[in-house]
Every structure is written in C-alpha cells, then in structure tokens.
Enzyme design. Structure first.
Site, PDB file in Angstrom:
ATOM      1  N   GLU A  60       0.698  -1.083  -0.023  1.00 36.95           N
ATOM      2  CA  GLU A  60       0.041   0.025   0.090  1.00 36.95           C
ATOM      3  C   GLU A  60       0.853   1.170   0.021  1.00 36.95           C
ATOM      4  O   GLU A  60       0.645   2.240  -0.724  1.00 36.95           O
ATOM      5  CB  GLU A  60      -0.985   0.067   1.216  1.00 36.95           C
ATOM      6  CG  GLU A  60      -1.933  -0.882   1.133  1.00 36.95           C
ATOM      7  CD  GLU A  60      -1.834  -2.367   1.245  1.00 36.95           C
ATOM      8  OE1 GLU A  60      -0.737  -2.963   1.733  1.00 36.95           O
ATOM      9  OE2 GLU A  60      -2.750  -3.126   0.895  1.00 36.95           O
ATOM     10  N   HIS A 129     -11.883  -4.060   9.160  1.00 33.80           N
ATOM     11  CA  HIS A 129     -12.636  -3.896   7.948  1.00 33.80           C
ATOM     12  C   HIS A 129     -13.663  -3.048   7.761  1.00 33.80           C
ATOM     13  O   HIS A 129     -14.453  -3.153   6.870  1.00 33.80           O
ATOM     14  CB  HIS A 129     -12.644  -5.291   7.234  1.00 33.80           C
ATOM     15  CG  HIS A 129     -11.530  -6.075   6.834  1.00 33.80           C
ATOM     16  ND1 HIS A 129     -10.631  -6.693   7.857  1.00 33.80           N
ATOM     17  CD2 HIS A 129     -10.942  -6.445   5.770  1.00 33.80           C
ATOM     18  CE1 HIS A 129      -9.549  -7.137   7.328  1.00 33.80           C
ATOM     19  NE2 HIS A 129      -9.728  -7.199   6.020  1.00 33.80           N
TER      20      HIS A 129
END
Ligand SMILES: Cc1ncc(C[n+]2csc(CCOP(=O)(O)OP(=O)(O)O)c2C)c(N)n1
Ligand SMILES: [Mg+2]
Lengths: 330, 319
Positions: A60, A129
């Site tokens: 990322e 999440h």
C-alpha cells in the site's frame, strides 16, 4: 436517464475520464484482472490495456507513493486501496508526501492524485475492515475528502476529483455499492465543496454524508408522519466543506443535528457544531445534537455492530432531542 | 580541451561548488541565518556529481534530507538554494520548504525529503509517468544506508522491478544512519545484495570517485531507457562530519575518518584533472570562480526579502 448502481456509476466515471485523458490510470490490488473486490473496475483492463489498469502487489505504501510521484510528474492516477483500514499502511505517502508537496515546493508542484477506498461497517467484517476514518484525512491540510451517498453524486464527484489538481481521498461506503439511483448519460461533474439538500425541511437541519444520508432520509420520513419537518443536508465533500449551506439552513430552522458513522470523539460532527456556534450562535434555539458511532472498534457480532453505529431509531431520537423532546441521546 | 577532459573539469567544478556551498551554509547556520536541520553532503560529492553527470536534463532525480549535493549537481543555482536555506521569498520553494524540501520541478528535481526512504515511492511513480507517456527519461532515486531497512525502500524496489520501470536506485552508503553504523542494521557485506531479492541487477562501487560512479551509471541507464527495468547502485562513501551541523560526530572513529579524508572525492577529481594534463593555473581559475559564485549566493540570500506573511495567509485561506 437510467437507474444504475453506485458501483456502476463509479465505473462509468472512471471510463469517461480515462477516455477523455490518456494520463488517467487506475492502479490497485486486484483491480485489473479481477475487476476489483466490489467490481467497480470491471472491464477497464480490456478497454484500456495493462499500461493504464494495473494490478499491484500488497504494498500500500509503495503503490500509493507511486501514484503521488506519477501525479507530481504529470499523470492523473486513481489509486484504489481495498479498505480504508489499509490506508493506514500508506499514511506517510499520503500525509507527509502527497498532502504537503504543493505547499513544500512553494507551489511549483501539484499532486492530481485520487485515492479511492471504501469504509464503514458492513457485513460483519469486524474491527479491521469496518472503520470510518475520514476524520484523519479531514484533519490534514492539503487533502480533500469526498464521500458520496448516491450513484448520481458518485459519478459527478469522482469525475471532479480526477480533474482536481490536489490529492483527494475519495471514500466510498461498502453498503452503498449495490444501491441504485438515477444517473444521466451525459458527462457532468459535481464541483467539490457543494453540499446537496437531499430533503428540504423547516424545523431542524440535519447534516450528514455517505451511508448515513440514507438513514437520515428514512428518519425524516418517519418524523414527517409526526409533523416534524427535517432538512437533510448531504455534505458530499468534507474538504472543502460547504459551510454556507449549513449556516443558511440553521438560520432558518434554528436547530442542528449532525449524523455520522465515524466515532463521536474527535469527529467531524464536533467541528461542524463548533463552526455553527461560531457563525450562527444567535440562531440556535436549542442544543446541537451529534448522533455518531460509539467510541469503540467495530465488533464482529451483528447485534453488537448494529449498536455501534447510528440507527434510524437513534437518528429519530436525536432529531427529537434537538427539538426539545425529552428523549435522551447517548 | 578534449571532450572528456572538459567533462571532468565540469564535474570537478560541480563537486567543489557543492563543497563550498556546504561550508558557506554551515557558516550561515553558525551566524543564525539558517535554522532547523542542516545535513551537509561533505565527503559524498562524488556520488551526486558522478550520477547526475550521466543524465540528460529531462531525467528526474528524487533526493533525500542530505540533498544539497543532488540539487547542485542537477543544476540548481546556489544563490536560489542559499535563499531557500535562509527561508527567503526568492528561494526555490519561496521559503516554504527549507533545506529538507529543496526542489525544482523545472530542473526535474522532485525534491529533498524529510522522511527517510519517503521519496522512493515517488521516484517509482515519476518513472511510471514516464512509462505511461512513452518517454525514455529515467529517474535517479537517491537514498542512504539508513533507508535499507525501511519498508518503503523494499516496496519501491519491488514495484520498479515488476513493472520494469526506468529507475536507478543510487544508495549512498556512508556507513551511518545518524550514529548507527550499517553493520548493526544489515547483515550483508554489500547492500547491493538486496537487489537480487527483487530480480534486478545490483552493484557496489567506489562512491568517492565520481568517474567510477559515472561509469557505473552507463549500463543501468541503457537498461532503463530500453524499458528493461531498474538497477541498484551502492556507492560506498563517507560523511566527513556529523549527521547534521550540530552533531560533532564523536562516535566516528578518528582513524576511520582520516582514512576516508585521504580519499577525498573533491581531491580525487582534482587529481583526475591534473592527470588529464590540465594546468594548476587553470584549476585555480575554477576555484576562483566558485569563490565569487559563493560570495554572490550568500549576499543574494541575505539581501533577499522575507516571504510576506500576508501572501502566506492569503494562499492558505484559498485552500
Ligand atoms: C522514517 C524516518 N525515520 C527517522 C528519521 C530521522 N532521521 C533523519 S536522517 C536519519 C538518518 C538517516 O540515515 P541514512 O538514511 O543513512 O541517511 P544519511 O543521513 O546517512 O544521508 C534519521 C534517523 C526520519 N527522518 N525519517
Ligand atoms: Mg547513511
């Protein structure tokens, strides 16, 4: 005008912008071959080829920085980060590099970067999440923050974000991808920094954004049956924020409720409340009420998750409390 | 002057410009005209000079916190750099950046960086933009040994490698990250060994001889321009002084420092010039020119106006 899904509206925006400008490209995990976890980028690889639709390794920081560097060097990247939770791995590149580049360079450089990601509590995805982390980006000078609630807004705002010369955090909500709405075929953009009054009202101003807009509209329907007229303002972009529309509304309704899924502590709701107190204190006829996520990580268990984020019931109760009713709000 | 001699002369001039610039900057720091962090490039001049000498003007560099040498080698004017270090309105970043953020988009220096390894993903991105446009430019991404253990370096190596991007990673191994010697933080003899893990070539060269560094760029440049991907060049060099201007560097063993001083990069370039048959008098002219340039740079910076607070406030209110 066709009724389409939020995720399709996003795909149309990407397609139109990639057609328009050959320097727009999309990069992220599983976005090319697989078409993205939420199928937003489905078909783009076939249409635009592997130079402009790129799958990445799980890096990322690396590919977000790649986007920032490409933007500085003249391209218009749309970086997709699977979950806003994983944006935390790329924070240096976003906060220290992309957000500050234009400023640090004395205005020589621009960073036309869009980071598309999605957040919010969904189908029992638990604490890593499900977060609503827009407040982190909202706090950093140099970043814009966009959070559309409808397919129409999603398309117009994504196109505006891609054309913007500053880094934009474009945060979708995982429960919105399958929602439907009217989206015209033509090429339109919605300029950043313009709130949308999703429902006009006279008794109380409700400021919200993203998924909570839908819950607020439901709450307003219920309250209407009881003769309370709530005005629902969907901010659409948090930075820049359309405070004029908020203030104008509060001056008419004299009451303010702010609703967001992100936790209350340190949240954007507090900032909006403070702005209204600064600019329209004399218009307020009662306390400003914030209906927000509880100060907790999102639990896995479905009943617990439901208790952690604002429900329609809580929003109704919050609006009633702002009207002086005796229903307590946590 | 034969072409190669002229090119060595130009490299010598750039290296000495960096040397004198850093010495003048330290003076200005001691006078209180420069504040904050100042990381001199003293002793490492050959790396920037050799690497950039091999580039075209349209190639990019991405620099580090120890970035003055990279910028001067890429053609930054010392007076505009000195002005930036003094925080003046005439500086490259109009006083907004300072030493750790000097950049010039026009000269294709994407900038120094306050975050170790933080610029490396940006370098990979600039290379991606080149690839997208179908240009043949390359990006030189500078870092030092302290970056070798950071994730951003590893992600950058891998991304550049898998996308075959035109990046040359120039790792200035000056043996220290502040006071921590590289032997404490890496168990490989040469940091270029890291390249193998990413399927890219890696070499280790003498970073104190600019001609060696320039020569080491040749193959990586061909490779990059041909779309074959990145290369890691480790340049072994040494910081002739502390980490920043206020660090006396007491942890650096005297004999180690002396050993490296004996192989001074500016001295080595000077010797190359002498070996090429350039007369002392001609070299002295170069030295003289640089003194004048430095006097002008310092004076320009001191005479330059401060950035206007009103301008700053107007700019940020629009954002
Ligand atoms: C990510 C990060 N961690 C720590 C620092 C503080 N810091 C600034 S320079 C430096 C040493 C860097 O060493 P190296 O990468 O070898 O560069 P050199 O100073 O030798 O040029 C440190 C630790 C920083 N700027 N960034
Ligand atoms: Mg070092």
């Amino acid at each position: 005008m066709a009724k389409i899904k939020y995720r399709d509206a996003l795909r149309i925006a990407l397609t139109e912008e990639m057609e328009r400008d050959p320097l727009v490209f999309c990069i992220g995990e599983g976005i090319a071959e697989r078409g993205g976890s939420f199928r937003v980028t489905e078909g783009l690889l076939k249409r635009f080829g592997p130079t402009r639709v790129i799958d990445t390794p799980l890096a990322e920081a690396g590919f977000t920085g790649l986007g920032a560097g490409a933007a500085i060097a003249g391209a218009r990247p749309v970086v997709e980060i699977l979950f806003v939770d994983f944006v935390m791995l790329a924070m240096d590149q976003i906060v220290n590099q992309a957000a500050k580049y234009r400023f640090m360079s004395g205005g020589q450089g621009r960073v036309p970067l869009v980071i598309r990601t999605q957040g919010g509590a969904g189908e029992a995805l638990a604490a890593q999440h499900s977060q609503s982390l827009e407040g982190l980006f909202y706090h950093v000078p140099g970043l814009k923050v966009v959070m559309p609630s409808t397919p129409y807004d999603a398309k117009g705002l994504l196109k505006a974000s891609i054309r913007d010369d500053d880094p934009v955090m474009f945060i979708e909500h995982k429960l919105l991808y399958m929602t439907e709405g009217e989206v015209p075929d033509e090429d339109y953009v919605i300029p950043l920094g313009h709130a949308d009054v999703k429902r006009a009202g006279t008794d109380v101003t409700v400021v919200t954004y993203s998924l909570m807009t839908l819950r607020c509209l439901e709450a307003a329907d219920r309250l209407a049956e009881r003769g309370i007229s709530a005005e629902i303002i969907d901010l659409r972009s948090l930075v820049p924020m359309d405070t004029d529309t908020i203030i104008e509304s509060v001056r008419r309704t004299h009451r303010l409720v702010v609703v967001h899924e992100a936790v209350k502590r340190g949240g954007i709701g507090g900032d909006i409340a403070a702005t209204v107190v600064e600019q329209a204190f004399d218009s307020l006829a009662g306390p400003i009420i914030r209906v927000c996520g509880k100060n907790t990580p999102i639990p896995y268990n479905t009943s617990l998750q439901r208790a952690a984020v604002p429900s329609v019931d809580e929003i109704v109760a919050g609006i009633e409390a702002s009207m002086g009713a005796s229903i307590p709000v946590r | 002057m034969p072409v190669e001699t002229a090119s060595i002369a130009a490299m010598y001039e750039t290296a000495l410009t960096i040397r004198r610039f850093e010495q003048r900057a330290i003076e200005q720091y001691r006078l209180g005209n420069i504040r904050g962090y100042l990381h001199p490039y003293l002793g490492e001049e050959a790396v920037a000079v050799g690497a950039v000498a091999a580039l075209r003007p349209s190639d990019y560099i991405v620099s580090t916190h120890r970035g003055h040498g990279h910028a001067i080698a890429k053609g930054h004017e010392p007076r505009l750099m000195m002005a930036e270090l003094l925080g003046k309105a005439t500086g490259y970043c109009r006083g907004r950046g300072g030493s750790m953020h000097v950049s010039s988009l026009a000269l294709r220096n994407l900038g120094a960086n306050g975050v170790v390894a933080g610029g490396m993903p940006l370098a990979v991105g600039a290379a991606f933009a080149i690839h997208l446009r179908g240009d043949s430019d390359v990006v030189v991404s500078f870092c030092s040994d302290g970056a070798a253990a950071n994730g951003a370096l590893h992600e950058s190596f891998n991304l550049a490698a898998i996308y075959h991007l035109p990046v040359i990673f120039v790792l200035e191994n000056n043996n220290y990250a502040v006071s921590t010697p590289i032997r404490d933080t890496a168990l490989v003899e040469n940091l270029s060994e890291r390249a193998a893990g990413y399927g890219m070539p890696g070499v280790t060269v003498d970073g104190n001889d600019a001609l060696v560094v320039r020569a080491a760029m040749e193959k990586p440049l061909q490779r990059a321009r041909a779309g074959e991907g990145p290369t890691l060049i480790e340049c072994k060099t040494y910081r002739q002084g502390g980490h920043h201007v206020n660090d006396p560097g007491l942890y650096m063993p005297k004999d180690e420092l002396e050993r490296w001083r004996a192989r001074d990069p500016v001295g080595i370039l000077r010797q190359h010039l002498v070996d090429a048959g350039v007369a002392e008098a001609e070299i002295a002219q170069i030295d003289q020119r640089i003194e004048v340039l430095m006097d002008e740079a310092v004076q320009f910076a001191i005479d330059s106006p401060e950035p206007a607070v009103a301008d700053f406030l107007a700019e940020i209110s629009a954002a």
